[in-house]
Design a protein around this motif. Structure first.
Motif, PDB file in Angstrom:
ATOM      1  N   ASN A  75      -5.584  14.207  -1.126  1.00 33.52           N
ATOM      2  CA  ASN A  75      -6.750  13.197  -1.587  1.00 33.52           C
ATOM      3  C   ASN A  75      -6.181  13.020   0.348  1.00 33.52           C
ATOM      4  OD1 ASN A  75      -3.603  11.571  -1.003  1.00 33.52           O
ATOM      5  ND2 ASN A  75      -3.795  12.108  -3.450  1.00 33.52           N
ATOM      6  N   LEU A  76      -6.552  11.471   0.005  1.00 32.92           N
ATOM      7  CA  LEU A  76      -7.000  11.088   1.826  1.00 32.92           C
ATOM      8  C   LEU A  76      -6.205   9.389   1.451  1.00 32.92           C
ATOM      9  CD1 LEU A  76     -10.470  11.291   2.521  1.00 32.92           C
ATOM     10  CD2 LEU A  76      -9.072  12.640   2.920  1.00 32.92           C
ATOM     11  N   TYR A  77      -5.248   9.468   0.256  1.00 30.73           N
ATOM     12  CA  TYR A  77      -4.272   8.220   0.493  1.00 30.73           C
ATOM     13  C   TYR A  77      -3.302   8.120   1.949  1.00 30.73           C
ATOM     14  CZ  TYR A  77      -1.319   4.747  -1.547  1.00 30.73           C
ATOM     15  OH  TYR A  77      -0.522   3.867  -1.874  1.00 30.73           O
ATOM     16  N   LEU A 136      -4.403   4.311   8.350  1.00 33.16           N
ATOM     17  CA  LEU A 136      -5.466   3.378   9.016  1.00 33.16           C
ATOM     18  C   LEU A 136      -5.302   1.993   8.716  1.00 33.16           C
ATOM     19  CD1 LEU A 136      -8.027   3.229  10.566  1.00 33.16           C
ATOM     20  CD2 LEU A 136      -9.223   3.915   8.233  1.00 33.16           C
ATOM     21  N   LEU A 137      -5.006   1.540   7.260  1.00 28.45           N
ATOM     22  CA  LEU A 137      -5.031   0.115   7.100  1.00 28.45           C
ATOM     23  C   LEU A 137      -3.468  -0.505   7.085  1.00 28.45           C
ATOM     24  CD1 LEU A 137      -5.635  -2.040   4.830  1.00 28.45           C
ATOM     25  CD2 LEU A 137      -4.899  -1.314   2.919  1.00 28.45           C
ATOM     26  N   GLU A 156      -4.106   9.173   4.501  1.00 28.31           N
ATOM     27  CA  GLU A 156      -4.727   8.740   5.609  1.00 28.31           C
ATOM     28  C   GLU A 156      -4.729   6.853   6.136  1.00 28.31           C
ATOM     29  OE1 GLU A 156      -4.912  11.708   4.509  1.00 28.31           O
ATOM     30  OE2 GLU A 156      -4.660  12.980   5.818  1.00 28.31           O
ATOM     31  N   ALA A 157      -5.767   6.889   5.012  1.00 25.27           N
ATOM     32  CA  ALA A 157      -6.140   5.537   4.088  1.00 25.27           C
ATOM     33  C   ALA A 157      -4.743   4.437   4.365  1.00 25.27           C
ATOM     34  CB  ALA A 157      -6.119   5.186   2.907  1.00 25.27           C
ATOM     35  N   THR A 161       0.976  -1.177   0.195  1.00 25.15           N
ATOM     36  CA  THR A 161      -0.193   0.331   0.005  1.00 25.15           C
ATOM     37  C   THR A 161       1.017   1.140  -0.468  1.00 25.15           C
ATOM     38  OG1 THR A 161      -0.401   0.270   3.159  1.00 25.15           O
ATOM     39  CG2 THR A 161      -1.900  -1.852   1.102  1.00 25.15           C
ATOM     40  N   LEU A 180      -4.755   7.613  13.848  1.00 24.26           N
ATOM     41  CA  LEU A 180      -5.479   6.323  13.067  1.00 24.26           C
ATOM     42  C   LEU A 180      -4.263   5.269  13.012  1.00 24.26           C
ATOM     43  CD1 LEU A 180      -6.014   9.215   9.419  1.00 24.26           C
ATOM     44  CD2 LEU A 180      -8.214   7.586  11.003  1.00 24.26           C
TER      45      LEU A 180
END
Length: 196
Positions: A98-100, A106-107, A102-103, A84, A169
């Motif tokens: 963008n929210l990349y 979290l992941l 943050e994603a 990722t 996150l």
């Protein structure tokens, strides 16, 4: 005894191997896009992931018993985390509007939480949901703050809001991943949890 035998390869996670192949594909993709440094970095990450999952830890007496008993299904977690992150660095997605970022935090926190829960539950000692939550929160904070220190030391860090968001996150992801894994392993939802 050889360092690695056919018997050592048998218990490996098919998902982990699929993720390694996908990571090789990301390196090739980055090379085709002429992002040579990113492709080389991704290949370096692939070698690092292989070094984590390939050794037969089950028979490595020098390792702590919890690591030796870590289920092989957890091997995919660091590779998925790498998978990722590599496009984000290679293509600049972490720095876009963008929210990349943050994603990914979290992941990757969720993946780390799954591994943390598997390590904690390796002793099959019953734990309450509260005990698991506190352990996960502590582990999540250590991981999140450690990563942000790394980002600061390497010049990758954003502003204060980005840092706090990343920590929250990642730590939240660790708690969620640990709770999910613990509930799946025990066959229960929070309350009294017993590992296998």
């Amino acid at each position: 005894m050889p360092l690695l035998t056919a018997e050592d390869l048998r218990p490996h996670s098919r998902l982990a191997w699929a993720c390694l192949v996908a990571l090789l594909g990301v390196a090739a993709w980055l090379a085709v896009l002429e992002r040579t440094d990113a492709a080389i970095g991704t290949l370096g990450a692939l070698v690092g992931c292989l070094a984590l999952v390939l050794p037969p830890r089950e028979r490595m007496g020098a390792l702590p018993w919890r690591l030796r008993s870590l289920p092989r299904r957890c091997d995919a977690a660091p590779i998925l985390a790498t998978l990722t992150s590599c496009p984000g660095y290679g293509l600049g997605w972490f720095y876009g509007d963008n929210l990349y970022d943050e994603a990914v935090h979290l992941l990757n926190g969720t993946l780390a939480g799954a591994v943390l829960a598997a390590l904690l539950l390796a002793d099959a000692r019953p734990r309450t949901g509260r005990e698991m939550a506190w352990a996960a929160l502590g582990g999540g904070m250590v991981l999140a703050v450690g990563w942000e220190v790394f980002e600061w030391a390497t010049g990758l860090i954003g502003d204060a809001v980005d840092t706090v968001t990343d920590i929250l996150l990642t730590a939240g992801g660790v708690v969620a991943g640990a709770a999910f894994t613990a509930s799946r392993q025990s066959g229960q939802l929070p309350g009294r949890m017993a590992g296998r």
